[in-house]
Write an enzyme that holds these catalytic residues in place. Structure first.
Site, PDB file in Angstrom:
ATOM      1  CE1 TYR A 112       5.197  16.867  -9.616  1.00 50.68           C
ATOM      2  CE2 TYR A 112       5.016  19.123 -10.390  1.00 50.68           C
ATOM      3  CZ  TYR A 112       4.426  17.924 -10.061  1.00 50.68           C
ATOM      4  OH  TYR A 112       3.066  17.786 -10.176  1.00 50.68           O
ATOM      5  N   PRO A 125       3.218   8.401  -8.208  1.00 49.71           N
ATOM      6  CG  PRO A 125       1.453   9.718  -8.900  1.00 49.71           C
ATOM      7  CD  PRO A 125       2.919   9.524  -9.089  1.00 49.71           C
ATOM      8  CG  HIS A 348       3.444  13.629 -10.068  1.00 49.95           C
ATOM      9  ND1 HIS A 348       2.702  14.242 -11.039  1.00 49.95           N
ATOM     10  CD2 HIS A 348       2.577  13.327  -9.077  1.00 49.95           C
ATOM     11  CE1 HIS A 348       1.444  14.316 -10.642  1.00 49.95           C
ATOM     12  NE2 HIS A 348       1.334  13.772  -9.463  1.00 49.95           N
ATOM     13  CE  LYS A 424     -19.090   7.028 -12.774  1.00 51.99           C
ATOM     14  NZ  LYS A 424     -18.481   7.509 -14.037  1.00 51.99           N
ATOM     15  N   PRO A 434     -20.974  12.911  -7.705  1.00 49.22           N
ATOM     16  CG  PRO A 434     -21.189  11.127  -9.204  1.00 49.22           C
ATOM     17  CD  PRO A 434     -21.374  12.615  -9.102  1.00 49.22           C
ATOM     18  CG  ASP A 435     -14.850  14.790  -6.843  1.00 52.13           C
ATOM     19  OD1 ASP A 435     -13.957  13.942  -6.660  1.00 52.13           O
ATOM     20  OD2 ASP A 435     -14.717  15.988  -6.523  1.00 52.13           O
ATOM     21  CE1 TYR A 457      -2.791  20.200  -3.443  1.00 53.02           C
ATOM     22  CE2 TYR A 457      -3.694  18.177  -4.345  1.00 53.02           C
ATOM     23  CZ  TYR A 457      -2.944  19.320  -4.496  1.00 53.02           C
ATOM     24  OH  TYR A 457      -2.342  19.587  -5.701  1.00 53.02           O
ATOM     25  CB  SER A 459      -5.185  17.416  -7.629  1.00 54.87           C
ATOM     26  OG  SER A 459      -5.634  16.107  -7.859  1.00 54.87           O
ATOM     27  CB  SER A 461      -7.759  19.797 -14.513  1.00 54.08           C
ATOM     28  OG  SER A 461      -7.254  20.223 -15.762  1.00 54.08           O
ATOM     29  CB  THR A 470      -2.778  20.640 -10.099  1.00 51.79           C
ATOM     30  OG1 THR A 470      -1.620  20.950  -9.321  1.00 51.79           O
ATOM     31  CG2 THR A 470      -2.546  19.402 -10.917  1.00 51.79           C
ATOM     32  CB  SER A 559      -6.013  12.588  -6.703  1.00 54.13           C
ATOM     33  OG  SER A 559      -6.168  12.856  -8.076  1.00 54.13           O
TER      34      SER A 559
END
Length: 631
Positions: A112, A125, A348, A424, A434-435, A457, A459, A461, A470, A559
C-alpha cells in the site's frame, strides 16, 4: 507487483460446513478488544519445502515445460540444506518470534504505502448499493442524514468495544481492522505514504467532512453532551451546507488526490505551505468519514445503470461529473447522488472488504427504520466551510490532475452483470462450494477466450491470526486446467467432464482451506524475498526467474465479497492486460463486476462478461444433464 494486489478484498465466507463468518453476542467489558486480540495466535511461517513444492505445482498449468524445468532446478538449489533458502527461512522464523504478526507491517508498507500508482482505479475499491427511491435534493439529504446516523451508531459499537466478534467455524477472527476504519486517512509522501488515525487520540474526532459541488465542509455530528445529533438535526445541517455551496467555478481541490502518488506527494507539500490550506487538509484527515453529495449522473436504466453506478463509485465519472467531489485519500467516503445512486469508495491501506461490508450492512439496516419524531429546534453550530488558497502553480496542478484522471476514466472498461439464472442455490444443490463453482467458471471463460490458463488471484482472509490481512488463493490449478481443456472436447463424455469439474472444485476448496490456515505460498515467498533485502543478501534467483514473473502476473484478479445487502464491489485490473472480477453471490442470483483496460487490445470486458455468463450456464447444464451429478 505486490502493490498491484492491494485492491483485493479477502474472502470471509467459506461455504464448507459451519465456515461462514458469523457474529456472536458480546458483553461489554473493559479492555475486551485487547483481551480478544491477545488470545489470537500469531501468523505461522510455513515450512520451506512445503512452499517450494506448492510453488512448483502452481506453475505447472501456467508455465511452459522448458521454463518449468529450469525453475525446478532453481527451486532445488534454493531449498538445499545450508542454502540461501534455509538461511532466509530461519531469519523469517526469528522475526515471527519477536512480532505480533511477522507479515503485517511489511504488507502494509509494500502493498500500500510504497505503491505509487494512483489509488483511484488502481487500488481503492468501490461499492454499489441498491438504488434509492428518490430523485430530488430533499430525498437525497434526508437519506444522507440517516446514513450519517447509521455510521455513528456503528461507531458506538467500536468505541465501546462491544462489536460482536466474528468467527470462522469456531475460530474467533481478528477485529483490528474495524478499529482502523473511522477517523483515518492516507497521507501522500514523496516516495512512501503514511496513514493517520485519530480514533484513539486524546482528542477524538467529532466531525465528518461533507463534499458538495467540489466544496468541503466540516459538520459536527455530536451534541455538547457527547450524544449524536438526531436525523432531523443532521438533515437541517446538510440543508445549510447545500444552501451555502451553490454550483460555482470553485477549483476542485479534491481531484489532486487522484494523482500518481509521487506527483501528489510533491503537490501536497506545496499545498500545505499555506496555513489555511494546511488546516483544511488536516480537518479532512481528522474527520470520522467523508460524505459526498453528488449531482445528477447521466441517465441510465437496467444493468447499464448498475455499470454507470459502479463507475461513479470507483472514480466519480471524470472531472466534468463528480470526480472533484472526492478526497480519495480518505479511508471511507459514502457517496449519495441526487438521483438515488448510492455507494462508497474506500482507501485500502487500513482494512479489507469484510469490515467495510459489515459497516454497510449495519447502515442499510439502520436507514430502514421508520423516521423518528421531529426533534426539538435547538441552536446548532453552523457547518464550517473549508477554504483553500489556490496559487497559479496549484491551479496548474489541478488542471493536470483533471487531464490525468479523465485519461484513466476513459481507459477503464467496467461493467456490472446481474447474473439472474441462478445463485448459490445451484452449486449447493450439487453439493459444491458456490465460491469454487464461480472460480472454475472464470477459468473456463478465460480458457475459451484465450485457449490457455493464466495466473489467477483470489483473496483469502488471514484474520484467524492476530493482525491478519490476506493471502492468495490460486484458482488456476492442474485440475482446473484439465477441466477447461476437456469441457468443449466432443470426444469427452459428460460423466468424465463432471468428474473433472468435481476434482477442480475439490482442488480449489483444498487451496482455500490451506490459505486461511496461513499455509499458502504467496505471502511466505514475499516474506523470504523481503527478508533477503533486510539481511542485505542477493535476491535469490527464484525471484528473478521468468516463471516467478508469470506467477505474479495475475491476469485475473478476483474477490468474493458476500454481503447481506444486494450490493457489488468493483475495482480495476492489477495488470495492464488483465481483468478484475468481484462478485457477491446471493441465493437466486450473482452480482458480478468485471473490468479491463481499453488500451489493451487483448482484453474486452463485454466479451469476458458474456464468456462468464455462458460458462456458468454451461456448467449448470452439464450437471443437470448428467445422471450421476443429480445424485
Amino acid at each position: 507487483m505486490w502493490g498491484l494486489l492491494t485492491r483485493m478484498t479477502f474472502k470471509v465466507g467459506m461455504e464448507k460446513g459451519s465456515g461462514l463468518v458469523r457474529p456472536v453476542s458480546a458483553t461489554k467489558l473493559v479492555g475486551r478488544y485487547l483481551a480478544h486480540q491477545e488470545g489470537l495466535p500469531g501468523l505461522p511461517v510455513p515450512a520451506l519445502q512445503q512452499t517450494c513444492d506448492r510453488y512448483l505445482a502452481v506453475l505447472e498449468p501456467i508455465v511452459e515445460t522448458e521454463k518449468l524445468n529450469l525453475t525446478r532446478e532453481l527451486v532445488t538449489d534454493f531449498q538445499k540444506a545450508g542454502g540461501v533458502g534455509e538461511r532466509l527461512q530461519k531469519s523469517l522464523e526469528k522475526r515471527a518470534c519477536g512480532a505480533e504478526n511477522w507479515l503485517s507491517d511489511w504488507w502494509v508498507q509494500t502493498a500500500y504505502l510504497d505503491y505509487r500508482l494512483p489509488v483511484v482505479i488502481h487500488s481503492s475499491p468501490g461499492v454499489v448499493l441498491p438504488r434509492l427511491e428518490f430523485s430530488d435534493k430533499r430525498g437525497q439529504l434526508r437519506h444522507a442524514a440517516k446514513m450519517i446516523a447509521g455510521v455513528l451508531d456503528f461507531k458506538t459499537l467500536i468505541d465501546n468495544e462491544t462489536l460482536p466478534v466474528e468467527h470462522l467455524g469456531r475460530r474467533p477472527l481478528c477485529m483490528n481492522q474495524y478499529y482502523q476504519l473511522l477517523s483515518s486517512c492516507r497521507v501522500p509522501g514523496l516516495h512512501r505514504d503514511s496513514v493517520v488515525n485519530h480514533a484513539k487520540s486524546s482528542t477524538p474526532s467529532t466531525h465528518i467532512t461533507v463534499a458538495h459541488n467540489f466544496q468541503f465542509f466540516t459538520l459536527d455530528v455530536y451534541n455538547s453532551d457527547g450524544t449524536p445529533l438526531s436525523v432531523d438535526h443532521l438533515h437541517h445541517q446538510l440543508e445549510q451546507i447545500c444552501n451555502s455551496s451553490p454550483q460555482t467555478n470553485k477549483e476542485p481541490v479534491g481531484i489532486l488526490t487522484s494523482q500518481h502518488r509521487n506527483v501528489w506527494g510533491k503537490v501536497y507539500l506545496d499545498l500545505i505551505k499555506d496555513q489555511t490550506n494546511k488546516e483544511s487538509v488536516q480537518a479532512i484527515q481528522r474527520s470520522i468519514f467523508t460524505l459526498c453529495l453528488d449531482s445528477m449522473s447521466p441517465h441510465a436504466s437496467g444493468e447499464m445503470y448498475q455499470s454507470r453506478a459502479a463507475q461513479q463509485m470507483l472514480h466519480g465519472g471524470g472531472s466534468h461529473l463528480n470526480s472533484g467531489n472526492r478526497w480519495f485519500d480518505k479511508t471511507l467516503q459514502f457517496i449519495l447522488g441526487e438521483d438515488g445512486m448510492c455507494g462508497l469508495i474506500y482507501e485500502h491501506a487500513p482494512a479489507e472488504g469484510p469490515p467495510i461490508v459489515a459497516l454497510i450492512d449495519h447502515v442499510i439496516e439502520y436507514t430502514r427504520k421508520s423516521d423518528m419524531a421531529h426533534s426539538p429546534t435547538v441552536p446548532l453550530p453552523v457547518p464550517h466551510r473549508l477554504c483553500f488558497n489556490i496559487t497559479p502553480d496549484i491551479k496548474r496542478d489541478i488542471e493536470q490532475a483533471k487531464h490525468d484522471l479523465n485519461t484513466m476514466v476513459q481507459d477503464l472498461d467496467l461493467a456490472v452483470l446481474v447474473f439472474k439464472h441462478f445463485g448459490k442455490n445451484i452449486p449447493k444443490f450439487f453439493k459444491m462450494s458456490p465460491d469454487a463453482f464461480i472460480q472454475i467458471g472464470l477459468q473456463l471463460a478465460y480458457y475459451r477466450l484465450y485457449q490457455k490458463s493464466c495466473s489467477t488471484y483470489e483473496s483469502a482472509s488471514l484474520r484467524m491470526f492476530r493482525l491478519g490481512r490476506t493471502d492468495t488463493i490460486r484458482s488456476a490449478s492442474v485440475d482446473s486446467s484439465n477441466f477447461t481443456k476437456a469441457f468443449d472436447d466432443p470426444g469427452k463424455k459428460n460423466t468424465e467432464k463432471v468428474a473433472l469439474l468435481e476434482r477442480a472444485i475439490k482442488a480449489h476448496r483444498s487451496y482455500t482451506d490451506m490459505a486461511i490456515q496461513g499455509q499458502a505460498i504467496d505471502r511466505h515467498l514475499l516474506g523470504l524475498k523481503l527478508q533477503a533485502l533486510e539481511d542485505q543478501v542477493s535476491i535469490p534467483e527464484i525471484f528473478t526467474d521468468p516463471s516467478y514473473a508469470v506467477a505474479m502476473n495475475f491476469k485475473i484478479s478476483t474477490s468474493q465479497v458476500p454481503a447481506k445487502s444486494d450490493c457489488v464491489m468493483c475495482f480495476g485490473p492489477v495488470v495492464p492486460d488483465g481483468y478484475a472480477v468481484c462478485y457477491n453471490p446471493k441465493d437466486q442470483h450473482i452480482n458480478l463486476a468485471v473490468s479491463s483496460f481499453n488500451t489493451c487490445p487483448e482484453t474486452d470486458t463485454a466479451r469476458m462478461v458474456q464468456a462468464v455468463e455462458k460458462a456458468l450456464l454451461d456448467m449448470r447444464t452439464l450437471l443437470e444433464s448428467t445422471p450421476k451429478a443429480k445424485l
